[in-house]
Design an enzyme around this catalytic site. Structure first.
Site, PDB file in Angstrom:
ATOM      1  N   CYS A  19       0.828  -1.209   0.000  1.00  0.00           N
ATOM      2  CA  CYS A  19       0.000   0.000   0.000  1.00  0.00           C
ATOM      3  C   CYS A  19       0.857   1.251   0.000  1.00  0.00           C
ATOM      4  O   CYS A  19       1.365   1.678   1.044  1.00  0.00           O
ATOM      5  CB  CYS A  19      -0.929  -0.017   1.217  1.00  0.00           C
ATOM      6  SG  CYS A  19      -1.974   1.448   1.321  1.00  0.00           S
ATOM      7  N   CYS A  60      -0.396   4.075   2.148  1.00  0.00           N
ATOM      8  CA  CYS A  60      -0.227   3.863   3.598  1.00  0.00           C
ATOM      9  C   CYS A  60       1.226   4.068   4.006  1.00  0.00           C
ATOM     10  O   CYS A  60       1.513   4.655   5.044  1.00  0.00           O
ATOM     11  CB  CYS A  60      -0.613   2.439   4.000  1.00  0.00           C
ATOM     12  SG  CYS A  60      -2.133   1.832   3.273  1.00  0.00           S
ATOM     13  N   ASP A  61       2.165   3.548   3.214  1.00  0.00           N
ATOM     14  CA  ASP A  61       3.550   3.437   3.675  1.00  0.00           C
ATOM     15  C   ASP A  61       4.552   4.318   2.921  1.00  0.00           C
ATOM     16  O   ASP A  61       5.719   4.382   3.308  1.00  0.00           O
ATOM     17  CB  ASP A  61       4.016   1.965   3.554  1.00  0.00           C
ATOM     18  CG  ASP A  61       3.173   1.048   4.425  1.00  0.00           C
ATOM     19  OD1 ASP A  61       2.684   1.527   5.457  1.00  0.00           O
ATOM     20  OD2 ASP A  61       2.995  -0.123   4.069  1.00  0.00           O
TER      21      ASP A  61
END
Ligand code: NAP
Length: 306
Positions: free
Chosen positions: A133, A136-137
């Site tokens: 992701c 997300c990261d």
């Protein structure tokens, strides 16, 4: 007993909720305890959902879906379905929260889950340099060297997005042409921070406790070489989430839930399916939403006939 329970909270689930709620069926939508909102929660800018000429963020689009469903009386439950019994006239749905629900109809909109490469250490290094992701990261890889694996739209999107943070993004693809749409390919190919590594697959993840690189294998001549990396983002597609129902409803050869013709009717009466869990081909937010509408109308007709 409920008229309808919808399992899943992506565009298919919420569209089914909007339609069944407006039809007076008081839907209960079970949205998952941690991952409510489906795949669009992991995307950034959505530019191709009609009605939003300037685009909008994936999570914002899903918040809109939910608000619209709730406006007409959908009850949204943040819990995980752990077991279902869909064979009888009364459909049984059990949640991780320990509650058992009964319904006359069920709409399965469980979507698809990201695919793994199937390499040793993949799970161990997940969250320690290996990710699925970018939104997300990505932030953790400022001024770092990273790679994205895959040749579809997701890989292009992730690679482009990650250039906001990383100093260098390798795009590793197993063939010499991309599967992605032309506009997404062009964006990646014209991005000066992206270097495409054609005809290559990841043969090994390197590093103890934290990813330090990968071994690449040339898919044409089999030669291997190491590439130092701080992060690896895997974007090689998704598999339909069918574990909940695979012993109850018929599946296709590719393990999607089988539906009758253009309808959402599964092999069980009163059980309908929509979205990525039935769709090996198109898998867009708009096609998932449309199929959620189909499922809602099918469920409504089923109730009227029974
Ligand atoms: P996808 O279209 O199925 O592409 C998967 C890619 O990963 C393919 O290029 C495939 O290689 C490669 N691959 C699969 N297994 C692999 C493995 N084990 N090792 C290495 N490479 C592997 O999946 P996706 O990119 O996630 O897209 C899914 C759907 O969502 C598509 O319909 C896509 O159009 C849509 N989507 C749309 C957008 C957008 O419009 N903005 C953004 C994201 C996704 P091959 O090419 O060799 O098969």
């Amino acid at each position: 007993m409920r008229d309808v329970i919808i399992i899943g909270s992506g565009p298919a689930g919420f569209t089914a909720a909007i339609y069944t709620a407006r039809a007076g069926m008081n839907p209960l939508l079970i949205a998952s305890s941690v991952e409510s909102g489906g795949e669009l929660m992991k995307t950034t800018e959505v530019e191709n959902f009609p009605g939003f000429p300037d685009g909008l963020q994936g999570p914002e689009l899903m918040a809109n879906f939910q608000a619209q469903a709730e406006r007409f009386g959908t009850e949204v439950l943040l819990d995980d379905v752990i077991e279902v019994d869909l064979k009888g006239d009364v459909k049984i749905v059990k949640t991780g929260g320990g509650v058992t629900y009964e319904a006359k109809t069920v709409i399965l909109a469980t979507g698809a889950a990201y695919r793994e490469l199937g390499l040793p250490k993949e799970k161990e290094l997940s969250g320690h340099g290996v990710s699925w992701c970018a939104t997300c990261d990505g932030f953790f890889f400022r001024e770092r060297t990273i790679a994205v694996v895959g040749g579809g739209d997701s890989a292009m999107e992730e690679a482009n997005f990650l250039t906001r943070f990383a100093s260098k993004v390798y795009l590793i693809h197993r063939r010499d042409t991309f599967k992605a749409s032309k506009i997404m390919q062009d964006r990646a190919l014209n991005n000066p921070k992206i270097e495409v590594v054609w005809n290559s697959e990841v043969a090994e993840l390197l590093g103890e406790g934290k990813l330090t690189g990968v071994t690449l294998r040339d898919t044409v001549n089999g030669a291997t070489k190491n590439l130092d990396l701080d992060g690896l983002f895997i974007a090689v597609g998704n598999d339909p989430r069918v574990w909940l129902v695979e012993n109850q409803v018929e599946l296709t050869a590719e393990k999607f839930i089988a539906v009758e013709g253009r309808s959402s009717k599964t092999s069980l009466p009163g059980v309908f399916a929509a979205g990525d869990v039935i769709d090996p081909t198109y898998r867009q937010a708009i096609t998932a939403a449309a199929s959620g509408c189909v499922a809602a109308l099918d469920a409504e007709h089923y109730l009227a006939d029974h």
